[in-house]
Write an enzyme that holds these catalytic residues in place. Structure first.
Site: not given
Ligand code: GLU
Length: 513
Positions: A144, A147, A272, A324, A342
């Site tokens: 993530s 992002k 993605y 998060y 994650v």
């Molecule tokens: N790749 C995972 C997903 O899209 C999690 C990515 C993350 O939150 O680091 O579910």
């Protein structure tokens, strides 16, 4: 240039030459790496020089990278006492290493198999001062942490208004992959899965998937100062295979007509998953974070990657949505925009100062790296890096890495004149090296040369006149340094000053005539 070079040379010279070792140490302490593209020529030239460097050689070095050379030698980098700062980071790192709480992400085997003990931290300032500790050359997937970059790419291409027709700016209050949209049927923000899938759909729409991927990789490399940026194909394949929730989110958004026209859903999802599977080292990630801290311009290559107003947009959302369901708490306690993933990565952006990357794979129940969050809290307890720390003022004894203890104009001149009085040349050199102007005057407009002459400090007077300070500076009583030397009755200093063009003040001349 020559005058400036000369005074810089004299600041570092002992018996007419500058030691190569001292120069290497000065660059090293300032966090300048040999691999820094701005310094490759300089280090090469320096390697070929003798141990004692004369003025001509010094100028050759200076010409390799003039602005940076002066900034480093004058101690005017973003974090002036960089070596002290790194020492402190090392201490925080080793305290944090004892924390073995949390567990690995296990939704894909590639993350479940990572060595949980791994721990790395890297920092890069907006002047490109770098420091790394731990497993900082290991590659990990960004997950993530991609992002914010995907969002920035969408902004660059479409502008703020267009992007925010498709994605909101509000924390969702729900977990990162919750099957939910805002009241307008749009993802809440670009830092959660739905929002990142949406930002991805706005990037290079007319291009093939392969060209889009090449483009994104090239942008990541630009952000990381051309350090290696990799791709973990096994992670990508696993993400795709286990990504039911992300498929569900995408179909849900399509049902709500949330995507722009002509979007190929499976391509967007693939994109993605690819972005999550990009891999970097903590060092490269810290340079990327420093590029954001520097308003979108990479500190070590000078390449402008993103517009600064878009970086501002991105940091605002990282502040409110980057960690998060811990984002609010993190903004409150740490107060630095950050993003976690994650894989156990977290990067922080301290605007106009530095980027920091931490990687440690064990996660807490919210999905943030346990050691990563722990490190950030300890860092915030030691340093004034919180967005609102300027409110706190003196009721706070934490350190400010921006602060050069010797550079406060008044503190500096007091120390400089006191050192002149004591004949402490080492202290004086250090203050000049840290950026103090040797002509600075105190509140009675006296210079260090006045003080040294008054207190019969011949070596100090010699040092100052050779450096080219103003020998005829006038204090608030109208006196020059020569008046002080005459009043003190030091004939050696009187003649030395005269040799360098000093004269008595008009008042003293009338008295003696
Ligand atoms: N790749 C995972 C997903 O899209 C999690 C990515 C993350 O939150 O680091 O579910």
């Amino acid at each position: 240039m020559t005058d400036k070079s000369e005074s810089l040379f004299n600041t570092f010279a002992a018996s007419g030459a500058v030691s190569k070792l001292v120069l290497l140490e000065t660059f090293g302490n300032a966090g300048m790496l040999r691999s820094d593209p701005r310094l490759v020529r300089l280090f090469k030239a320096l390697d070929g020089m003798p141990e004692q460097i004369d003025f001509d050689q010094f100028q050759i070095l200076q010409n390799c990278s003039p602005a940076l050379f002066e900034k480093v030698l004058n101690g005017q980098m973003a974090v002036p006492q960089f070596a002290d700062f790194c020492h402190e980071l090392e201490r925080i790192f080793s305290e944090t290493a004892d924390n073995v709480d949390g567990k690995l992400a296990d939704y894909i085997p590639q993350l479940a198999r990572v060595n949980p003990e791994k721990f790395a931290m890297s920092v890069c300032t907006i002047d490109g001062q770098q420091y790394s500790i731990g497993d900082s050359s290991d590659f990990f997937c960004v997950q993530s942490c991609s992002k914010p970059i995907t969002y920035l790419l969408a902004l660059e291409e479409n502008g703020e208004n267009e992007v925010h027709n498709y994605v909101g700016t509000e924390p969702s209050g729900k977990t990162f992959n919750e099957l939910t949209l805002n009241s307008k049927g749009r993802p809440h923000n670009p830092m959660i899965n739905a929002g990142a899938i949406m930002s991805g759909s706005l990037i290079k729409r007319g291009q093939t998937s392969s060209d889009r991927f090449d483009y994104v990789m090239s942008k990541w490399r630009e952000l990381a100062g051309q350090m290696k940026v990799g791709f973990d194909n096994a992670v990508y394949l696993s993400e795709r295979q286990t990504g039911d929730r992300n498929f569900a989110l995408a179909y849900f958004m399509r049902e709500k007509k949330a995507f722009p026209a002509d979007v190929e859903l499976l391509d967007v999802l693939d994109f993605y998953f690819q972005c999550c599977s990009i891999e970097v080292t903590s060092q490269a990630m810290s340079v990327m974070a420093a590029t954001l801290a520097n308003g979108g311009t990479c500190p070590i290559t000078g390449v402008k990657v993103f517009r600064s107003d878009y970086v501002k947009n991105c940091l605002s959302l990282m502040s409110s949505c980057g960690l998060y369901d811990f984002s609010g708490e993190f903004a409150f306690r740490v107060g630095i925009p950050g993003k976690s993933g994650v894989s156990g990565a977290i990067f922080l952006v301290v605007p106009n100062l530095m980027g920091i990357a931490i990687w440690s794979p064990r996660l807490d129940e919210l999905g943030n790296s346990v050691r990563g969050v722990d490190f950030c809290k300890r860092l915030a307890a030691r340093y004034k890096l919180h967005a609102f720390d300027s409110m706190v003022g003196l009721r706070d004894d934490r350190l400010d890495p921006r602060r050069n203890l010797y550079q406060s104009r008044y503190g500096g001149v007091v120390a400089f004149c006191a050192a002149a009085k004591e004949g402490d040349l080492v202290e004086m050199r250090g203050l000049i090296a840290r950026g103090l102007d040797p002509n600075t005057k105190d509140y009675q407009e006296r210079t260090a040369l006045h003080v040294a002459a008054r207190y019969k400090r011949l070596a100090v007077v010699q040092y100052l006149v050779e450096m080219g300070v103003d020998v005829n500076a006038i204090d608030s009583w109208g006196h020059t340094p020569l008046d002080d030397a005459s009043a003190a009755g030091d004939s050696a200093i009187v003649s030395l000053l005269r040799e360098h063009g000093a004269s008595s003040s008009p008042a003293e001349r009338i008295k003696t005539e």
